[in-house]
Structure formats: structure tokens, C-alpha cells
Design an enzyme around this catalytic site. Structure first.
Site, PDB file in Angstrom:
ATOM      1  N   GLU A  71       7.491   1.102   5.188  1.00 39.07           N
ATOM      2  CA  GLU A  71       6.942   0.030   6.020  1.00 39.07           C
ATOM      3  C   GLU A  71       7.222  -1.294   5.312  1.00 39.07           C
ATOM      4  O   GLU A  71       7.068  -1.384   4.084  1.00 39.07           O
ATOM      5  CB  GLU A  71       5.422   0.239   6.173  1.00 39.07           C
ATOM      6  CG  GLU A  71       4.731  -0.842   6.995  1.00 39.07           C
ATOM      7  CD  GLU A  71       3.209  -0.602   7.124  1.00 39.07           C
ATOM      8  OE1 GLU A  71       2.689   0.395   6.556  1.00 39.07           O
ATOM      9  OE2 GLU A  71       2.552  -1.432   7.769  1.00 39.07           O
ATOM     10  N   HIS A 116       0.826  -1.207   0.000  1.00 43.37           N
ATOM     11  CA  HIS A 116       0.000   0.000   0.000  1.00 43.37           C
ATOM     12  C   HIS A 116       0.860   1.257   0.000  1.00 43.37           C
ATOM     13  O   HIS A 116       2.037   1.215   0.339  1.00 43.37           O
ATOM     14  CB  HIS A 116      -0.985   0.042   1.191  1.00 43.37           C
ATOM     15  CG  HIS A 116      -0.370  -0.008   2.548  1.00 43.37           C
ATOM     16  ND1 HIS A 116      -0.169  -1.166   3.256  1.00 43.37           N
ATOM     17  CD2 HIS A 116       0.091   0.989   3.368  1.00 43.37           C
ATOM     18  CE1 HIS A 116       0.370  -0.889   4.432  1.00 43.37           C
ATOM     19  NE2 HIS A 116       0.541   0.420   4.522  1.00 43.37           N
ATOM     20  N   HIS A 152       3.839   7.150   3.772  1.00 43.08           N
ATOM     21  CA  HIS A 152       4.780   6.040   3.639  1.00 43.08           C
ATOM     22  C   HIS A 152       4.381   5.115   2.505  1.00 43.08           C
ATOM     23  O   HIS A 152       3.267   5.170   1.997  1.00 43.08           O
ATOM     24  CB  HIS A 152       4.921   5.256   4.958  1.00 43.08           C
ATOM     25  CG  HIS A 152       3.703   4.533   5.443  1.00 43.08           C
ATOM     26  ND1 HIS A 152       2.804   5.074   6.343  1.00 43.08           N
ATOM     27  CD2 HIS A 152       3.221   3.300   5.173  1.00 43.08           C
ATOM     28  CE1 HIS A 152       1.846   4.205   6.607  1.00 43.08           C
ATOM     29  NE2 HIS A 152       2.063   3.109   5.889  1.00 43.08           N
TER      30      HIS A 152
HETATM   31  C1  LIG Z   1      -2.300   1.086  10.048  1.00 38.38           C
HETATM   32  C2  LIG Z   1      -1.198   0.316  10.706  1.00 38.38           C
HETATM   33  C3  LIG Z   1       0.064   0.271   9.888  1.00 38.38           C
HETATM   34  C4  LIG Z   1      -0.192  -0.579   8.661  1.00 38.38           C
HETATM   35  O1  LIG Z   1      -0.432  -1.795   8.870  1.00 38.38           O
HETATM   36  O2  LIG Z   1      -0.206  -0.115   7.514  1.00 38.38           O
HETATM   37  C5  LIG Z   1       0.540   1.669   9.570  1.00 38.38           C
HETATM   38  O3  LIG Z   1       0.777   2.066   8.474  1.00 38.38           O
HETATM   39  S1  LIG Z   1       0.747   2.682  10.952  1.00 38.38           S
HETATM   40  C6  LIG Z   1       1.311   4.227  10.264  1.00 38.38           C
HETATM   41  C7  LIG Z   1       1.736   5.154  11.326  1.00 38.38           C
HETATM   42  N1  LIG Z   1       2.892   4.626  12.024  1.00 38.38           N
HETATM   43  C8  LIG Z   1       4.137   5.087  11.813  1.00 38.38           C
HETATM   44  O4  LIG Z   1       4.356   5.985  10.998  1.00 38.38           O
HETATM   45  C9  LIG Z   1       5.229   4.434  12.624  1.00 38.38           C
HETATM   46  C10 LIG Z   1       6.604   4.868  12.187  1.00 38.38           C
HETATM   47  N2  LIG Z   1       6.761   6.318  12.250  1.00 38.38           N
HETATM   48  C11 LIG Z   1       7.500   6.928  13.211  1.00 38.38           C
HETATM   49  O5  LIG Z   1       8.092   6.286  14.072  1.00 38.38           O
HETATM   50  C12 LIG Z   1       7.561   8.439  13.168  1.00 38.38           C
HETATM   51  O6  LIG Z   1       6.449   8.927  12.450  1.00 38.38           O
HETATM   52  C13 LIG Z   1       8.867   8.948  12.496  1.00 38.38           C
HETATM   53  C14 LIG Z   1       9.017   8.488  11.059  1.00 38.38           C
HETATM   54  C15 LIG Z   1      10.090   8.540  13.333  1.00 38.38           C
HETATM   55  C16 LIG Z   1       8.816  10.498  12.464  1.00 38.38           C
HETATM   56  O7  LIG Z   1       8.687  10.947  13.768  1.00 38.38           O
HETATM   57  P1  LIG Z   1       8.222  12.452  14.052  1.00 38.38           P
HETATM   58  O8  LIG Z   1       8.216  12.634  15.528  1.00 38.38           O
HETATM   59  O9  LIG Z   1       6.993  12.727  13.294  1.00 38.38           O
HETATM   60  O10 LIG Z   1       9.280  13.369  13.379  1.00 38.38           O
HETATM   61  P2  LIG Z   1      10.833  13.502  13.567  1.00 38.38           P
HETATM   62  O11 LIG Z   1      11.145  14.899  13.898  1.00 38.38           O
HETATM   63  O12 LIG Z   1      11.438  12.446  14.448  1.00 38.38           O
HETATM   64  O13 LIG Z   1      11.289  13.255  12.056  1.00 38.38           O
HETATM   65  C17 LIG Z   1      12.630  13.111  11.743  1.00 38.38           C
HETATM   66  C18 LIG Z   1      12.792  13.576  10.308  1.00 38.38           C
HETATM   67  O14 LIG Z   1      12.048  12.722   9.429  1.00 38.38           O
HETATM   68  C19 LIG Z   1      11.122  13.504   8.676  1.00 38.38           C
HETATM   69  N3  LIG Z   1       9.881  12.719   8.512  1.00 38.38           N
HETATM   70  C20 LIG Z   1       8.993  12.448   9.482  1.00 38.38           C
HETATM   71  N4  LIG Z   1       7.987  11.708   8.977  1.00 38.38           N
HETATM   72  C21 LIG Z   1       8.258  11.550   7.667  1.00 38.38           C
HETATM   73  C22 LIG Z   1       7.562  10.879   6.619  1.00 38.38           C
HETATM   74  N5  LIG Z   1       6.401  10.237   6.835  1.00 38.38           N
HETATM   75  N6  LIG Z   1       8.104  10.886   5.402  1.00 38.38           N
HETATM   76  C23 LIG Z   1       9.305  11.519   5.144  1.00 38.38           C
HETATM   77  N7  LIG Z   1      10.013  12.174   6.122  1.00 38.38           N
HETATM   78  C24 LIG Z   1       9.470  12.191   7.351  1.00 38.38           C
HETATM   79  C25 LIG Z   1      10.887  14.741   9.483  1.00 38.38           C
HETATM   80  O15 LIG Z   1      10.447  15.785   8.663  1.00 38.38           O
HETATM   81  C26 LIG Z   1      12.261  14.994  10.066  1.00 38.38           C
HETATM   82  O16 LIG Z   1      13.076  15.574   9.086  1.00 38.38           O
HETATM   83  P3  LIG Z   1      13.858  16.964   9.341  1.00 38.38           P
HETATM   84  O17 LIG Z   1      12.780  17.995   9.562  1.00 38.38           O
HETATM   85  O18 LIG Z   1      14.655  17.168   8.103  1.00 38.38           O
HETATM   86  O19 LIG Z   1      14.685  16.709  10.564  1.00 38.38           O
HETATM   87 CO   LIG Z   2       0.864   1.404   6.422  1.00 38.20          CO
END
Ligand SMILES: CC[C@@H](C(=O)O)C(=O)SCCNC(=O)CCNC(=O)[C@H](O)C(C)(C)COP(=O)(O)OP(=O)(O)OC[C@H]1O[C@@H](n2cnc3c(N)ncnc32)[C@H](O)[C@@H]1OP(=O)(O)O
Ligand SMILES: [Co+2]
Length: 134
Positions: free
Chosen positions: A130, A7, A79
């Protein structure tokens, strides 16, 4: 290591509105909303011929979507999920190569009842990835 695209996920601020757009405007087949508190999201799947689109809305405190939606208030691509045959073997191989596995590295049960893991977007060309075992 990689199989099919399972997905593509889109984070949205209003799940009902996004679902209505796909269902009523685009005539897509959509699932019922599924609350997944352990993931901090409510999810609707849009079923397509070749893959699925996962619409995600934050659920509860500390949702992993919160910061993303603050930066992208209208929503955005969140994602991509690839299928793998053996998620623990994939995790170990990627960890050995220096990739960061999010969380404690233990797969969680995803929306399809299968084990899932996430790879840090900064290690994957700026894209949150993922992996789902099928
Ligand atoms: C429905 C269940 C399951 C399925 O079966 O399909 C799912 O899909 S669940 C979906 C939701 N769950 C998750 O996303 C779990 C994993 N994600 C995480 O652990 C966090 O979201 C993260 C990725 C660690 C981001 O954490 P966050 O606190 O939002 O931000 P940070 O400041 O730590 O981010 C660091 C850095 O990464 C950039 N970032 C954040 N999210 C994304 C993204 N989705 N795509 C691309 N880049 C992303 C963020 O902008 C930061 O960058 P800088 O600003 O340059 O530092
Ligand atoms: Co998902």
C-alpha cells in the site's frame, strides 16, 4: 520514492480477540475499531514507537480479505504500507515500469484520511504493498 513504513497490516478472523491480545497481553496502545465499508474492512491500529500495526477484519460481502483468510484461516501478514510524498507521481512512475495498480488506479481515502493505492503482490516480491500520501 519511499518514505517511512506507515503500517504493517495483519488480517485476522476475530478482531476483538486480536485487539485483546495486543492490548491485554502485550500492553500495547490500541485504537477503537473503525468500520471502513468502502474498503471492506474493520480496522484497529496498534500504536508503536516507530510505526503502527493495522489489524484488519473483513467487513461485508466481497471483502478483499475474504480469499486471503480462506487460505490463512488463523490470519497472517497482509500488506506493508509505505509513505510517499506524491501518490499520483508514484503511481505514474510505477505504471510506466509495468507494475499493476489495483482497482481503477484512482487513490481511495485510507484509514488516516489520506490517499492510498495498492500494488499487486505478484509485482512486489509476493507482498501486497500500500502507498499512502503523507
Ligand atoms: C483500512 C484501509 C486501508 C488503509 O488505509 O490502511 C487498507 O489497508 S484496506 C486493506 C484491504 N484492501 C486491500 O487489500 C485492497 C487491495 N487488495 C486487493 O485488491 C486484493 O486483495 C488482491 C491483492 C488483488 C488479492 O485478491 P484476491 O481475490 O484475494 O486473490 P487473487 O486470487 O486475485 O490473488 C492473486 C494472487 O495474489 C496472492 N495474494 C493475494 N493476497 C495477497 C497478499 N495480501 N499478500 C501476498 N499475496 C497475496 C494470491 O495468493 C494469488 O496468488 P496465487 O495463489 O499464487 O495465484
Ligand atoms: Co493498510
Amino acid at each position: 520514492m519511499l518514505g517511512r513504513v506507515n503500517h504493517i497490516a495483519i488480517a485476522v478472523p476475530d478482531l476483538a480477540q486480536a485487539t485483546a491480545t495486543y492490548r491485554d497481553l502485550l500492553n500495547a496502545r490500541v485504537s477503537q475499531p473503525q468500520a471502513l465499508p468502502e474498503h471492506g474492512v474493520t480496522v484497529v491500529f496498534v500504536e508503536l514507537e516507530n510505526t503502527k500495526v493495522e489489524l484488519l477484519e473483513p467487513l461485508g460481502e466481497g471483502s478483499p480479505l475474504a480469499a486471503f483468510l480462506e487460505k490463512n484461516p488463523s490470519g497472517g501478514m497482509h500488506h506493508i504500507c509505505y509513505e510517499v510524498a506524491d501518490i499520483l507521481a508514484a503511481r505514474d512512475q510505477l505504471q510506466l515500469a509495468g507494475m499493476r495498480i489495483l482497482g481503477d488506479g484512482t487513490p481511495k481515502t485510507g484509514a488516516h484520511g489520506k490517499p492510498v493505492l495498492f500494488l499487486h503482490p505478484k509485482d512486489m516480491a509476493g507482498t501486497l504493498v500500500e502507498l499512502e500520501e503523507v
